[in-house]
Design a protein around this motif. Structure first.
Motif, mmCIF file in Angstrom:
data_model
loop_
_atom_site.group_PDB
_atom_site.id
_atom_site.type_symbol
_atom_site.label_atom_id
_atom_site.label_comp_id
_atom_site.label_asym_id
_atom_site.label_seq_id
_atom_site.Cartn_x
_atom_site.Cartn_y
_atom_site.Cartn_z
ATOM 1 N N UNK A 156 0.837 -1.208 0.000
ATOM 2 C CA UNK A 156 0.000 0.000 0.000
ATOM 3 C C UNK A 156 0.871 1.257 0.000
ATOM 4 N N UNK A 157 1.884 1.273 0.834
ATOM 5 C CA UNK A 157 2.787 2.441 0.900
ATOM 6 C C UNK A 157 3.539 2.594 -0.417
ATOM 7 N N UNK B 20 2.275 5.848 -1.487
ATOM 8 C CA UNK B 20 3.276 6.668 -0.820
ATOM 9 C C UNK B 20 2.723 7.318 0.465
ATOM 10 N N UNK B 21 3.336 8.414 0.884
ATOM 11 C CA UNK B 21 2.990 9.022 2.171
ATOM 12 C C UNK B 21 1.599 9.659 2.156
ATOM 13 N N UNK C 115 0.100 -2.231 -11.174
ATOM 14 C CA UNK C 115 -0.493 -3.536 -10.867
ATOM 15 C C UNK C 115 -0.857 -3.633 -9.386
ATOM 16 N N UNK C 116 -0.024 -3.063 -8.533
ATOM 17 C CA UNK C 116 -0.325 -3.077 -7.089
ATOM 18 C C UNK C 116 -1.588 -2.272 -6.819
ATOM 19 N N UNK D 65 -0.738 -2.827 12.069
ATOM 20 C CA UNK D 65 0.170 -3.289 11.019
ATOM 21 C C UNK D 65 1.574 -3.465 11.601
ATOM 22 N N UNK D 66 1.854 -4.611 12.205
ATOM 23 C CA UNK D 66 3.185 -4.809 12.811
ATOM 24 C C UNK D 66 4.318 -4.793 11.790
ATOM 25 N N UNK D 67 3.992 -4.998 10.492
ATOM 26 C CA UNK D 67 5.037 -4.976 9.456
ATOM 27 C C UNK D 67 5.403 -3.562 9.011
ATOM 28 N N UNK D 68 4.702 -2.567 9.519
ATOM 29 C CA UNK D 68 4.997 -1.186 9.138
ATOM 30 C C UNK D 68 6.262 -0.742 9.875
ATOM 31 N N UNK D 69 7.329 -0.527 9.111
ATOM 32 C CA UNK D 69 8.649 -0.299 9.703
ATOM 33 C C UNK D 69 8.751 1.069 10.368
ATOM 34 N N UNK D 70 9.611 1.141 11.390
ATOM 35 C CA UNK D 70 9.858 2.421 12.063
ATOM 36 C C UNK D 70 10.442 3.443 11.091
ATOM 37 N N UNK D 71 11.281 2.979 10.154
ATOM 38 C CA UNK D 71 11.872 3.896 9.172
ATOM 39 C C UNK D 71 10.788 4.527 8.299
#
Length: 881
Positions: free
Chosen positions: A517-518, A522-523, A692-693, A762-768
């Motif tokens: 999704x990101x 994007x932001x 496609x995403x 969303x635990x996969x959403x990175x701190x970065x």
């Protein structure tokens, strides 16, 4: 009904609860003669709450007629009732400690009456592998088969009970059998209640009766009955009062008679209560049992004449009766000489001969071809209107439906007949007003249930729950709508009367798509996602921070703006929806739209077409973004007069959040723009594969991703905890980054904190990723501050045109004789624009914003100035150079 003496364990727990009640400042109890009295009732607010100190499991209000509320100790002191296994772990000295505590606290039972009935064991949940303690009840003397209750689990957890052990030769675990309490012996002439559940049977045992449990209402326990055949036992079917329970009581009644055994029905007085509920409320009395047997006779009657006979046996002085039978209503008239003749002949009314003679002396006529069952009063809590809700059951087999009528429909039989014809499939009432008066007394003379109706969907702060059409969500629990068409949330019945919006509340959810999704959006897309999640808690956030920001989401064509909005709506259960075009709505329609949802976003699309120079505003259909500033603080959406002879007005508060999605930026004053976080979608991040995403997200429906709503609401406490913690960190971050406007700091800090809270879901959403997003928000905050430092676009255009005509065309726009000032006559300015073929601005908009000119500061907007060109005095706007 006397209660057995409690055990030492129960006494210690009772003392702990009493201390908790006395120390809680909400109740203000005082001790008196073995009771706590004078407590403040949470429902009515009066000092009438009381409880017996030796058994404080249920606390009641003494105002039985005016309030009548009662509460479990668990309701009032939940912190004392959390995690039985942790608070009461099994020990070598007491291997049943957890189960004991559960039976006392959660079920309200006395160990002295039931402790030998169960053991404490454990059950491993499927999938999670979690081992849950259980109260296990064995179904056979050899203890090879069992039913067990998972302690601490409810329906919302997916599994609350388990049946297991060695199967019988027929492959079943309990077919034909029944659970009976160890030590119970059925003797000649006994009465034995057969319940569905084990806890229901234990409640009746507490009340002094013998009981057995069939485990399921569909299980006909003929093996158990046959084992006791010939003892002259009266079997009492006492299943639950719901649809399934009634169905199988009807089915099993003749089956027991076919075995040559006597059978009766004991019908629960309220389909929402079970026998153990009644025990916990101290209502399981002999008087209640007698009433339940009477209702059971009516339920089991084979003909309408037999049913009328049972009613007449109870009320022998009444000559006219109205009864429901076979999903129709009948009027029965008894011959005035019947009772006298019966007495003269020495025949008992309550006998087979009495029944036969009654049939020949009673005239029965059908007066309604459907069976209206009064359910409750639906009361709109905002406008204080009420309607009467009925369930209509059809004699011809048509599926039942709910019917809502106002009070006038119950004034006469003719009025009710019209309501049936207008709201049902051919329902008719043909009785007279006397029969209808009897019906109304049956419906309305008892204590009526009142269900609150709200004209919106979403969060209702009075019961701390999110109300939708199929499910409600409260304190991490999903509550399905009941058969009566409302949600039972504790003691409160509530429903939504809004019909124009439907949201799927049973969708699936998998958090693993977040990074894709990101990548695709994007932001800017992340900002919308965080804002939609935060909107579910808009009122909670406003209650502490006094505001919730607006989000403006603009974008280039093809940048994915619509895809993002439609996908985020699907996350909340709403398909094929982006927002509403406000230019197509009337003023009244807009006000209603702003009040339709609570703790949900309201998305305005393409509203830039509604600028004040649009022709729509001249027809009264336009709007001004400035009117929405109060929504930021949750203030009223508008004021309407109430149709009454008073000065009352209706001011509905804005309980939603606001997303403005258009192709051009909102223009307005400083106070408005400070309230708005602006994100602009572009194609800079597009690359190989992003299309496609994005199309994958387009293909998803609310059934695929709508579980996001439930996941977020389940984690309310954790999300809000992260939000408020991170908000405190974000304010100094933006302030140190050079943002001087306090409101800009606050709004962008709120969205940044919501982005942090996304990691709960969303635990996969990175701190970065979160860090980079917050840097992006910092840039947006700076851009907003820079925008506020500049003039309004209308003012900027004014000065550009002014200098073009005055300097390049030498048009004499500046009339001031003093070089320190600029003096402009707006009438002259407009004429010169036309002469030099320049765009003429909207003068009302120009006057509004010209006062705040930053390029040249306004000195006076109505000063008499000597026109140095035409040598006369002119009213001018004067600015300092």
């Amino acid at each position: 009904m006397s209660h057995p003496q409690p055990t030492t364990t129960e006494t210690a727990r009772a003392e702990e609860i009493v201390r908790g009640l006395l120390s809680d400042s909400r109740f203000k109890f005082h001790e008196q003669s073995g009771y706590l009295r004078g407590g403040v009732c949470p429902d009515c607010g009066q000092k009438e709450l009381y409880v017996r100190k030796s058994a404080p499991w249920r606390i009641a209000c003494g105002r039985e007629n005016k309030c009548g509320s009662s509460f479990t100790a668990k309701d009032l002191l939940p912190h004392l009732f959390e995690n039985y296994a942790k608070r009461f772990p099994a020990t070598p000295e007491n291997p049943k400690a957890t189960a004991d505590a559960y039976m006392i606290e959660d079920r309200g039972f006395l160990l002295s009456k039931c402790r030998i009935f169960y053991d404490q064991e454990g059950h491993q949940l499927n999938g999670s592998g979690e081992m849950v303690p259980t109260a296990r009840f064995y179904l056979d003397p050899e203890r090879t088969r069992f039913w067990e209750r998972l302690i601490g689990k409810t329906k919302a957890d997916g599994q609350k009970a388990h049946v297991g052990g060695k199967r019988k030769p027929d492959g079943s675990l309990f077919k034909g059998d029944a659970w009976t309490p160890p030590g119970q012996k059925l003797k000649k002439g006994d009465t034995c209640f057969i319940t569905e559940g084990i806890f229901h049977g234990i409640a009746l045992i507490h009340a002094g009766h013998k009981a057995a449990a069939s485990i399921s209402c569909s299980n006909f326990c003929d093996t158990f009955i046959t084992e006791n055949k010939g003892k002259g036992i009266t079997w009492v079917l006492a299943y639950d009062g719901d649809v399934a329970g009634r169905k199988y009581m009807k089915k099993h009644l003749p089956m027991i008679r076919a075995l040559g055994e006597e059978v009766k029905v004991c019908m629960l007085p309220d389909g929402r209560k079970d026998w153990d509920d009644l025990w916990a409320e101290n209502r399981l009395t002999e008087d209640l049992i007698t009433e339940c047997f009477y209702q059971g006779k009516l339920f089991a009657a084979a003909t309408v004449g037999e049913k009328v006979w049972h009613v007449f046996c109870r009320y022998p002085t009444r000559r006219r009766h109205v009864v429901e039978f076979g999903n129709a209503i009948y009027s029965a008239k008894v011959d005035t000489k019947f009772s006298t003749e019966l007495q003269e002949d020495g025949v008992l009314l309550d006998s087979p001969e009495g029944l036969e003679r009654f049939r020949s002396s009673c005239t029965v006529d059908m007066i309604c071809n459907v069976a209206p069952e009064f359910l409750y009063i639906e009361k709109d809590i905002l406008i204080n209107e009420q309607r009467y809700l009925f369930r209509i059951r059809y004699k011809n087999g048509t599926p039942s439906k709910l019917m809502s009528v106002d009070g006038t429909a119950l004034a006469t039989g003719e009025g009710f007949n019209k309501s049936l014809l207008n709201n049902t499939n051919g329902g008719r009432y043909t009785g007279d007003n006397r029969d209808f008066g009897i019906l109304c007394r049956q419906w309305l003379d008892g204590r009526m249930l009142e269900v609150q109706s709200i004209p919106f969907i979403g969060y209702e702060d009075r019961c701390n729950a999110w109300i939708f059409h199929d499910n409600a969500f409260q304190q991490g629990r999903k509550v399905p709508i009941n058969e009566q068409g409302y949600f039972q949330l504790g003691k409160q019945g509530i429903k939504s009367s809004l019909s124009g919006i439907h949201m799927v509340t049973d969708g699936e959810f998998d958090h693993k798509w977040i990074n894709q999704y990101v990548r695709a959006f994007h932001f800017q897309g992340l900002a919308v996602l965080a804002y939609f999640m935060g909107s579910l808690f808009a009122q909670q956030i406003r209650s502490k921070l006094k505001s919730f920001p607006f989000l403006e989401f603009t974008g280039e064509p093809g940048a994915g703006k619509s895809t993002v909005l439609e996908f985020c709506w699907k996350l909340l259960g709403r398909d094929d929806y982006e927002g509403f075009d406000i230019i197509k709505a009337t003023q009244a329609g807009r006000r209603r739209a702003f009040s339709q949802v609570s703790n949900l976003p309201i998305v305005i699309i393409e509203s830039d077409r509604d600028q004040p120079d649009n022709a729509e505003i001249k027809r009264g259909k336009g709007f001004n973004f400035e009117e929405w500033k109060p929504f930021y603080n949750g203030r009223a959406t508008g004021t309407l007069g109430v149709a009454s002879r008073t000065n009352d007005v209706d001011e509905q508060l804005f309980k939603a959040s606001l997303v403005i999605s258009q192709n051009a930026e909102v223009e307005g004053g400083t106070a408005l723009l400070e309230r708005i976080i602006h994100c602009h979608a572009d194609k800079k991040h597009h690359g190989a594969g992003t299309l496609d995403i994005a199309r994958w997200f387009e293909r998803q429906g609310s059934e695929d991703v709508g579980g996001f709503l439930w996941k977020v609401l389940q984690n309310e406490k954790k999300i809000l905890s992260v939000f408020f913690r991170e908000f405190k960190k974000m304010e100094p971050f933006f302030a140190e980054g050079g943002i001087r406007h306090q409101r800009i700091i606050k709004t962008h800090s709120q969205l940044a904190a919501l982005a942090h809270a996304l990691q709960v879901i969303f635990p996969d959403l990175a701190n970065d990723t979160i860090h980079d997003f917050i840097c992006y928000l910092g840039n947006r905050a700076q851009a907003r501050q820079d925008k506020l430092a500049a003039d309004h676009p209308t003012v900027e255009k004014f000065w550009e045109t002014f200098h073009y005509i005055n300097d390049e065309k030498e048009g004499g726009m500046d009339l001031s004789p003093d070089d320190r000032y600029i003096a402009v006559s707006l009438n002259h300015y407009r004429a010169m624009c036309v002469f030099h073929e320049q765009e003429v601005p909207d003068m009302s908009l120009l006057k509004k914003h010209l006062s705040n000119s930053k390029r040249y500061k306004l000195v006076d907007k109505n000063r008499a100035v000597w026109d140095r060109f035409n040598k006369r005095t002119v009213k001018c706007w004067v600015f300092k150079k």
